[in-house]
Design a protein around this motif. Structure first.
Motif, mmCIF file in Angstrom:
data_model
loop_
_atom_site.group_PDB
_atom_site.id
_atom_site.type_symbol
_atom_site.label_atom_id
_atom_site.label_comp_id
_atom_site.label_asym_id
_atom_site.label_seq_id
_atom_site.Cartn_x
_atom_site.Cartn_y
_atom_site.Cartn_z
ATOM 1 N N THR A 1 0.831 -1.205 0.000
ATOM 2 C CA THR A 1 0.000 0.000 0.000
ATOM 3 C C THR A 1 0.866 1.256 0.000
ATOM 4 N N SER A 2 1.879 1.270 0.857
ATOM 5 C CA SER A 2 2.787 2.435 0.911
ATOM 6 C C SER A 2 3.536 2.593 -0.405
ATOM 7 N N PHE A 3 3.958 1.466 -0.981
ATOM 8 C CA PHE A 3 4.654 1.513 -2.264
ATOM 9 C C PHE A 3 3.757 2.120 -3.336
ATOM 10 N N GLN A 4 2.519 1.673 -3.406
ATOM 11 C CA GLN A 4 1.588 2.183 -4.424
ATOM 12 C C GLN A 4 1.290 3.665 -4.212
ATOM 13 N N GLU A 5 1.163 4.089 -2.953
ATOM 14 C CA GLU A 5 0.925 5.501 -2.671
ATOM 15 C C GLU A 5 2.122 6.354 -3.099
ATOM 16 N N LEU A 6 3.319 5.889 -2.776
ATOM 17 C CA LEU A 6 4.525 6.618 -3.177
ATOM 18 C C LEU A 6 4.658 6.649 -4.694
ATOM 19 N N LEU A 7 4.393 5.534 -5.323
ATOM 20 C CA LEU A 7 4.455 5.471 -6.787
ATOM 21 C C LEU A 7 3.483 6.464 -7.412
ATOM 22 N N GLN A 8 2.294 6.547 -6.864
ATOM 23 C CA GLN A 8 1.301 7.481 -7.393
ATOM 24 C C GLN A 8 1.775 8.934 -7.235
ATOM 25 N N LEU A 9 2.428 9.233 -6.126
ATOM 26 C CA LEU A 9 2.919 10.596 -5.886
ATOM 27 C C LEU A 9 4.012 11.009 -6.864
ATOM 28 N N ILE A 10 4.893 10.077 -7.224
ATOM 29 C CA ILE A 10 6.068 10.460 -8.017
ATOM 30 C C ILE A 10 6.029 9.994 -9.464
ATOM 31 N N SER A 11 5.075 9.188 -9.821
ATOM 32 C CA SER A 11 5.036 8.593 -11.159
ATOM 33 C C SER A 11 5.129 9.631 -12.277
ATOM 34 N N GLY A 12 4.412 10.717 -12.154
ATOM 35 C CA GLY A 12 4.442 11.749 -13.189
ATOM 36 C C GLY A 12 5.809 12.388 -13.375
ATOM 37 N N LYS A 13 6.607 12.405 -12.318
ATOM 38 C CA LYS A 13 7.932 13.030 -12.387
ATOM 39 C C LYS A 13 9.010 12.092 -12.913
ATOM 40 N N ILE A 14 8.795 10.792 -12.772
ATOM 41 C CA ILE A 14 9.858 9.855 -13.170
ATOM 42 C C ILE A 14 9.510 9.052 -14.416
ATOM 43 N N LYS A 15 8.290 9.197 -14.916
ATOM 44 C CA LYS A 15 7.880 8.446 -16.101
ATOM 45 C C LYS A 15 8.592 9.000 -17.337
ATOM 46 N N LYS A 16 9.087 8.103 -18.148
ATOM 47 C CA LYS A 16 9.761 8.480 -19.394
ATOM 48 C C LYS A 16 8.971 7.931 -20.568
ATOM 49 N N GLN A 17 9.193 8.526 -21.719
ATOM 50 C CA GLN A 17 8.465 8.151 -22.922
ATOM 51 C C GLN A 17 9.224 7.066 -23.691
ATOM 52 N N ASN A 18 8.481 6.115 -24.249
ATOM 53 C CA ASN A 18 9.084 5.110 -25.118
ATOM 54 C C ASN A 18 9.576 5.788 -26.397
ATOM 55 N N THR A 19 10.594 5.204 -27.000
ATOM 56 C CA THR A 19 11.080 5.700 -28.287
ATOM 57 C C THR A 19 10.966 4.578 -29.310
#
Length: 98
Positions: free
Chosen positions: A24-42
């Motif tokens: 649960t904590s992992f998923q909450e943290l992932l949700q908080l930072i996902s937009g900042k660390i997500k990269k685009q496929n090439t």
């Protein structure tokens, strides 16, 4: 990440020991930072997912293992880990520093 899905089907304590936090904590943290660390496929390759980036960072922070040693459990090169981990740490700090 297949490893997390495989671990989730087992004992909850296994996942907690691996991540050093509850799912649960992992998923909450992932949700908080996902937009900042997500990269685009090439067209050359698929990017490393936000989940994989966070798992690698948590493993580094929890164990203190070198990038060279961490490459085996994360299936990423030390050079890539050297980019991912500082970026993810910065995103975690930005999300939680207050």
């Amino acid at each position: 990440m297949p490893l997390l899905k495989e671990m989730a089907g087992r004992e909850p304590q296994d996942l907690r020991n691996y991540l050093r936090m509850s799912e649960t904590s992992f998923q909450e943290l992932l949700q908080l930072i996902s937009g900042k660390i997500k990269k685009q496929n090439t067209i050359m390759r698929e990017s490393v997912s936000s989940e994989e980036r966070l798992v690698a960072t948590l493993q580094f922070l929890a164990t203190g293992r070198s990038y060279e040693n961490l490459k085996f459990s994360c299936a990423m090169s030390p050079q890539l880990l050297g980019k991912i981990i500082p970026e993810t740490c910065a995103a975690i700090y930005d999300a939680l520093h207050e």
